[in-house]
Scaffold this active site. Structure first.
Site, mmCIF file in Angstrom:
data_model
loop_
_atom_site.group_PDB
_atom_site.id
_atom_site.type_symbol
_atom_site.label_atom_id
_atom_site.label_comp_id
_atom_site.label_asym_id
_atom_site.label_seq_id
_atom_site.Cartn_x
_atom_site.Cartn_y
_atom_site.Cartn_z
ATOM 1 N N LYS A 1 -25.985 8.681 26.926
ATOM 2 C CA LYS A 1 -24.692 7.991 27.044
ATOM 3 C C LYS A 1 -23.688 8.626 26.080
ATOM 4 O O LYS A 1 -22.525 8.841 26.415
ATOM 5 C CB LYS A 1 -24.908 6.511 26.731
ATOM 6 C CG LYS A 1 -23.685 5.727 26.337
ATOM 7 C CD LYS A 1 -22.980 5.247 27.559
ATOM 8 C CE LYS A 1 -21.693 4.502 27.319
ATOM 9 N NZ LYS A 1 -21.360 4.123 25.995
ATOM 10 N N HIS B 1 -30.419 0.487 24.802
ATOM 11 C CA HIS B 1 -31.192 0.575 23.554
ATOM 12 C C HIS B 1 -32.684 0.310 23.832
ATOM 13 O O HIS B 1 -33.549 0.977 23.282
ATOM 14 C CB HIS B 1 -30.719 -0.479 22.554
ATOM 15 C CG HIS B 1 -29.283 -0.361 22.137
ATOM 16 N ND1 HIS B 1 -28.357 -1.337 22.386
ATOM 17 C CD2 HIS B 1 -28.616 0.610 21.467
ATOM 18 C CE1 HIS B 1 -27.189 -0.985 21.891
ATOM 19 N NE2 HIS B 1 -27.306 0.192 21.336
ATOM 20 N N GLY C 1 -29.648 8.235 23.198
ATOM 21 C CA GLY C 1 -29.255 8.132 24.607
ATOM 22 C C GLY C 1 -28.260 9.229 24.994
ATOM 23 O O GLY C 1 -27.423 9.610 24.177
HETATM 24 P P1 AMP Z 1 -25.150 2.520 19.533
HETATM 25 O O1 AMP Z 1 -25.778 1.236 19.126
HETATM 26 O O2 AMP Z 1 -24.033 2.368 20.519
HETATM 27 O O3 AMP Z 1 -24.812 3.414 18.371
HETATM 28 O O4 AMP Z 1 -26.261 3.322 20.343
HETATM 29 C C1 AMP Z 1 -27.523 3.573 19.799
HETATM 30 C C2 AMP Z 1 -28.268 4.520 20.706
HETATM 31 O O5 AMP Z 1 -28.404 3.940 21.995
HETATM 32 C C3 AMP Z 1 -27.538 5.865 20.893
HETATM 33 O O6 AMP Z 1 -28.502 6.907 20.901
HETATM 34 C C4 AMP Z 1 -26.897 5.686 22.249
HETATM 35 O O7 AMP Z 1 -26.667 6.897 22.926
HETATM 36 C C5 AMP Z 1 -27.943 4.852 22.957
HETATM 37 N N1 AMP Z 1 -27.332 4.162 24.105
HETATM 38 C C6 AMP Z 1 -26.224 3.367 24.083
HETATM 39 N N2 AMP Z 1 -25.921 2.959 25.343
HETATM 40 C C7 AMP Z 1 -26.848 3.518 26.157
HETATM 41 C C8 AMP Z 1 -27.071 3.489 27.573
HETATM 42 N N3 AMP Z 1 -26.285 2.798 28.401
HETATM 43 N N4 AMP Z 1 -28.130 4.175 28.053
HETATM 44 C C9 AMP Z 1 -28.935 4.889 27.228
HETATM 45 N N5 AMP Z 1 -28.776 4.958 25.903
HETATM 46 C C10 AMP Z 1 -27.751 4.285 25.362
#
Ligand code: AMP
Length: 282
Positions: A150, A37, A148
């Site tokens: 990811k 994040h 991300g």
């Molecule tokens: P989340 O809080 O899991 O919904 O993720 C929020 C954002 O952070 C999304 O755009 C994810 O793809 C990104 N994200 C989560 N984990 C990673 C990671 N390891 N590397 C890069 N971006 C990430």
């Protein structure tokens, strides 16, 4: 740094910023921030005058029996990390204001982009994601929103949706941030036991092995996938949801890999579901 929960208030705040010519960069998250994040926030800081972070554990993207209630939360820690990254404004709404009584409007991207891979395992997931991301984008109205890779399929779905709906603003995808040993960072990694944490390395090892095979000249998907399944099953502790080789743009499966091919995988390590992906010849 401001923290705003009220939708009207943040909408006004963002409209006013726009009106005086500020560039708004936006990073939507479900909180419990980690380096993945933070990489989005740091890039957002470079691209925008007003950096907005949203923290919202979106109930509509969780299916029945998934981990909505258990999803890790720590707002105080998130607040500190956000401040360190230079966030100007945290949007921190509650579920009742995003989905008030009588709420009835959903945004769906149709077709294989949302019914394959994650969509096949979690049939209501993307409808929840596209609905909340549309709402967040129309509330914050960013010039640039950062996501991300990811969540590779999610990024493809969001690109499709913003294009189809003519939502203004640039969608930027950034690389996966990994732990030193290669595990892709995820808020859900805290669920892993010590053994599970060790077993989870099979994901990145499978991606590495597939890339090596491809670079050594093996282009047949079935051969690469068969080795991938063997690697994932080797410890006897993981259960595979899917492992696929797909075109990076359409996410359609490919029989022969090329420079546009990405391997996507999802496995369960105990009760914890992990996803990862990577290019083969990139
Ligand atoms: P989340 O809080 O899991 O919904 O993720 C929020 C954002 O952070 C999304 O755009 C994810 O793809 C990104 N994200 C989560 N984990 C990673 C990671 N390891 N590397 C890069 N971006 C990430």
């Amino acid at each position: 740094m401001e923290i705003i929960s009220n939708i009207k208030e943040i909408q006004t705040r963002c409209l006013n910023a726009r009106a005086v010519g500020q560039i708004i960069a936006f990073v939507p998250t479900m909180g419990f921030l980690h380096e993945g994040h933070l990489s989005l926030l740091r890039e957002g800081r470079k691209r925008g005058d007003l950096l907005v972070l949203s923290i919202f554990v979106n109930p509509t993207q969780f299916g029945q029996g998934e981990d909505l209630d258990a999803y890790p939360r720590d707002f105080e820690r998130d607040e500190r990390l956000a401040r360190e990254c230079g966030v100007d404004l945290i949007f921190y709404p509650d579920a009742e204001s995003i989905y008030p009584p009588g709420y009835a409007t959903y945004v769906s991207v149709e077709g294989p982009l949302t019914t394959s891979l994650e969509g096949a395992c979690r049939p209501t997931h993307f409808r929840g994601v596209t609905t909340v991301v549309t709402k967040l984008l129309t509330i914050v109205m960013p010039h640039v929103a950062l996501f991300g890779r990811k969540d590779f399929q999610q990024l493809a779905v969001i690109r499709r949706m913003t294009k189809d709906l003519n939502l203004p603003g640039e969608i930027v995808g950034l690389p996966i941030v990994r732990e030193d040993d290669g595990l892709a960072m995820s808020s859900r990694n805290v669920y892993l036991s010590d053994d599970g944490r060790n077993d989870s390395l099979a994901l990145v090892e499978t991606l590495r092995q597939a890339a090596e095979m491809a670079q050594d000249g093996e282009l047949a998907s079935e051969k690469i996938l068969s080795s991938a399944r063997q690697r994932l099953n080797a410890g006897g502790t993981l259960s595979i949801d899917y492992v696929k080789l797909c075109n990076a743009h359409t996410l359609e499966e490919v029989a022969t890999i090329d420079h546009n091919t990405v391997m996507l995988l999802a496995v369960k390590v105990g009760k914890t579901r992990l996803i990862d992906n990577g290019p083969l010849l990139g």
